[in-house]
Design a protein around this motif. Structure first.
Motif, mmCIF file in Angstrom:
data_model
loop_
_atom_site.group_PDB
_atom_site.id
_atom_site.type_symbol
_atom_site.label_atom_id
_atom_site.label_comp_id
_atom_site.label_asym_id
_atom_site.label_seq_id
_atom_site.Cartn_x
_atom_site.Cartn_y
_atom_site.Cartn_z
ATOM 1 N N ASP A 159 -11.529 5.283 3.201
ATOM 2 C CA ASP A 159 -12.988 4.772 2.816
ATOM 3 C C ASP A 159 -13.115 3.254 2.354
ATOM 4 O OD1 ASP A 159 -12.792 7.631 2.716
ATOM 5 O OD2 ASP A 159 -14.679 7.912 2.073
ATOM 6 N N THR A 160 -12.485 2.713 0.934
ATOM 7 C CA THR A 160 -12.159 1.857 0.296
ATOM 8 C C THR A 160 -11.655 0.449 1.363
ATOM 9 O OG1 THR A 160 -10.043 2.283 -0.921
ATOM 10 C CG2 THR A 160 -11.758 2.831 -1.603
ATOM 11 N N LYS A 161 -10.681 1.348 2.556
ATOM 12 C CA LYS A 161 -10.116 0.071 3.292
ATOM 13 C C LYS A 161 -11.634 -0.597 3.899
ATOM 14 C CE LYS A 161 -5.174 1.207 2.342
ATOM 15 N NZ LYS A 161 -4.116 2.181 3.431
ATOM 16 N N TRP A 162 -11.764 0.732 5.078
ATOM 17 C CA TRP A 162 -12.904 0.136 5.791
ATOM 18 C C TRP A 162 -13.856 -0.987 4.987
ATOM 19 C CZ3 TRP A 162 -12.374 4.275 9.897
ATOM 20 C CH2 TRP A 162 -11.331 4.095 10.609
ATOM 21 N N ARG A 163 -14.486 -0.494 3.780
ATOM 22 C CA ARG A 163 -15.299 -0.778 2.652
ATOM 23 C C ARG A 163 -15.032 -2.344 3.175
ATOM 24 N NH1 ARG A 163 -14.661 0.626 -2.181
ATOM 25 N NH2 ARG A 163 -13.436 -2.329 -2.787
ATOM 26 N N GLN A 164 -13.682 -2.628 3.069
ATOM 27 C CA GLN A 164 -13.281 -3.752 2.626
ATOM 28 C C GLN A 164 -13.191 -4.773 3.975
ATOM 29 O OE1 GLN A 164 -9.980 -3.617 0.695
ATOM 30 N NE2 GLN A 164 -10.081 -2.520 -1.408
ATOM 31 N N GLY A 165 -12.870 -4.340 4.892
ATOM 32 C CA GLY A 165 -13.134 -5.404 5.983
ATOM 33 C C GLY A 165 -12.779 -3.985 7.421
ATOM 34 N N GLY A 166 -13.211 -3.275 7.650
ATOM 35 C CA GLY A 166 -12.482 -1.869 9.107
ATOM 36 C C GLY A 166 -12.809 -2.323 10.592
ATOM 37 N N PRO A 167 -13.020 -1.284 10.719
ATOM 38 C CA PRO A 167 -13.246 -1.515 12.170
ATOM 39 C C PRO A 167 -14.938 -1.269 12.645
ATOM 40 C CG PRO A 167 -11.792 0.297 11.982
ATOM 41 C CD PRO A 167 -12.343 0.124 10.531
ATOM 42 N N VAL A 201 -21.032 6.038 -6.712
ATOM 43 C CA VAL A 201 -20.014 6.528 -5.548
ATOM 44 C C VAL A 201 -18.932 5.040 -5.423
ATOM 45 C CG1 VAL A 201 -21.110 4.819 -3.643
ATOM 46 C CG2 VAL A 201 -19.025 6.331 -3.306
ATOM 47 N N ALA A 202 -19.525 3.803 -6.037
ATOM 48 C CA ALA A 202 -18.577 2.668 -6.433
ATOM 49 C C ALA A 202 -18.004 3.239 -7.362
ATOM 50 C CB ALA A 202 -20.069 1.699 -7.008
ATOM 51 N N ASP A 203 -18.073 3.328 -8.475
ATOM 52 C CA ASP A 203 -17.326 3.995 -9.793
ATOM 53 C C ASP A 203 -16.342 4.881 -9.108
ATOM 54 O OD1 ASP A 203 -17.863 2.890 -11.729
ATOM 55 O OD2 ASP A 203 -19.824 4.232 -12.310
ATOM 56 N N ALA A 204 -16.458 5.690 -7.994
ATOM 57 C CA ALA A 204 -15.490 6.820 -7.093
ATOM 58 C C ALA A 204 -14.368 5.676 -6.825
ATOM 59 C CB ALA A 204 -15.916 7.487 -6.286
ATOM 60 N N HIS A 205 -14.924 5.063 -5.788
ATOM 61 C CA HIS A 205 -13.876 3.750 -5.694
ATOM 62 C C HIS A 205 -12.558 2.899 -6.436
ATOM 63 C CE1 HIS A 205 -15.757 3.415 -0.793
ATOM 64 N NE2 HIS A 205 -15.973 4.654 -1.439
ATOM 65 N N ARG A 206 -13.858 2.494 -7.143
ATOM 66 C CA ARG A 206 -12.333 1.117 -8.504
ATOM 67 C C ARG A 206 -11.586 2.498 -8.830
ATOM 68 N NH1 ARG A 206 -17.880 -0.144 -10.033
ATOM 69 N NH2 ARG A 206 -18.343 -1.575 -9.317
ATOM 70 N N ALA A 207 -12.328 3.827 -8.889
ATOM 71 C CA ALA A 207 -11.262 4.905 -9.745
ATOM 72 C C ALA A 207 -10.285 4.845 -8.253
ATOM 73 C CB ALA A 207 -11.515 5.922 -9.618
ATOM 74 N N LEU A 208 -10.494 5.011 -7.202
ATOM 75 C CA LEU A 208 -9.928 5.661 -6.002
ATOM 76 C C LEU A 208 -8.931 3.748 -6.011
ATOM 77 C CD1 LEU A 208 -8.314 7.326 -4.071
ATOM 78 C CD2 LEU A 208 -9.632 6.712 -2.279
ATOM 79 N N GLU A 209 -9.240 3.039 -6.026
ATOM 80 C CA GLU A 209 -8.523 1.612 -5.775
ATOM 81 C C GLU A 209 -7.319 1.553 -6.944
ATOM 82 O OE1 GLU A 209 -10.814 -1.453 -2.916
ATOM 83 O OE2 GLU A 209 -11.706 -0.740 -5.039
ATOM 84 N N THR A 210 -6.969 1.907 -8.203
ATOM 85 C CA THR A 210 -6.725 1.741 -9.393
ATOM 86 C C THR A 210 -4.520 1.927 -8.591
ATOM 87 O OG1 THR A 210 -6.665 4.194 -10.069
ATOM 88 C CG2 THR A 210 -7.783 2.023 -10.737
#
Length: 306
Positions: A43-51, A284-293
């Protein structure tokens, strides 16, 4: 309803609500009133620039909820059924939402003893591990090395490998060693203290969830005719061929059969999702931030009030 979308690639701040109609299920589909959605590294990778393109794009694939509408020609489920599943992956599913439509073949009945948060977590990650072990034909008595065993895929992989009767060697950072042992790993290595290739060799199989240098180095610890399956980079096929090792990258796919298997393992007490944090959908943005740690143990799940 408010669907969480991205209008451009970027950081967690690009996740924004968009008012859209409640979806209507097509033939062979049901609509699910979503109670929980899990968040994955993809989810985080494709948010940054996925297919996925054609903004706005709705992310999210892992859901648990209650069927509240049936499309034409649907007999597998009824309104009121509690279901969970990996929906439409890797196509757009728009699962960060109060309602989502899904092909019936991408869903399974949720065990009564499993909460919606647990069920949402028990989708993409354990299906990935299950399908990886199917690819390498992991069997009882074999030894498998599992990288990042405290993570989303990794913590399920340890448990699923043990149910197959495998001997599990797992890598983790120091603070998570006891957690990984509690999952059933036979041997646990702190990859920050000493390179794993100095501690293990001639394993039957490796499940790589890290990629990069870890993936490349993993080829050297697999026995001839053994398996290296990765979910985090291009398989080093040339080096693997030189050593007589099978190496493949896999991408998880929806599977009702696989979900039914996971549900049965949960009910039997052999598979337990670990939920490190929950967030409301609005965060959801906070969830993404937590995962990206990259310090998450187990899974992060979004909970929707019902």
């Amino acid at each position: 309803m408010q669907l969480i979308v991205i209008h451009e690639f970027g950081g967690p701040e690009v996740l924004v609500p968009l008012e859209v109609p409640v979806p209507i299920p097509a033939a062979g589909e049901v609509r699910v009133a979503v109670h929980a959605v899990s968040v994955n590294p993809v989810d985080t990778k494709w948010r940054q620039g996925g297919p996925l393109t054609g903004f706005p794009v709705g992310l999210g694939w892992d859901v648990s909820g209650v069927v509240d509408a049936l499309g034409p020609d649907v007999a597998a489920f009824a309104v009121g059924d509690e279901v969970f599943g990996l929906i439409r992956f890797p196509a757009e599913a728009r699962a960060y939402a109060p309602w989502v439509t899904a092909p019936v073949t991408h869903l399974a009945r949720k065990p009564a003893a499993m909460s919606h948060v647990q069920a949402a977590a028990t989708t993409l990650a354990p299906l990935t591990a299950h399908q990886a072990f199917e690819k390498m034909n992991l069997t009882a008595g074999q030894t498998v090395l599992i990288h990042a065993a405290a993570g989303g895929v990794g913590h399920f992989a340890v448990q699923l490998a043990k149910t197959r009767g495998a001997h599990v060697i797992a890598t983790s950072s120091g603070p998570n060693l006891d957690f990984v042992r509690s999952l059933g790993a036979d041997d646990v290595m702190d990859y920050t203290a000493r390179p794993f290739e100095e501690q293990v060799s001639e394993v039957d199989a490796v499940l790589d969830t890290v990629g990069g240098d870890t993936l490349t180095r993993s080829v050297g610890v697999v026995r001839e005719d053994g398996w290296l399956v990765t979910i985090a980079g291009q398989a080093p096929t040339e080096r693997a061929e030189e050593r007589g090792v099978h190496a493949e990258r896999i991408l998880v796919h929806p599977s009702q059969e696989g979900l039914d298997f996971l549900a049965a393992e949960f009910t039997a007490g052999r598979l337990t999702p670990h939920i490190s944090q929950t967030f409301p959908l609005a965060q959801v943005a906070d969830a993404h931030r937590a995962l990206e740690t990259r310090h998450t143990v187990g899974k992060i799940v979004l909970e929707l009030a019902k």
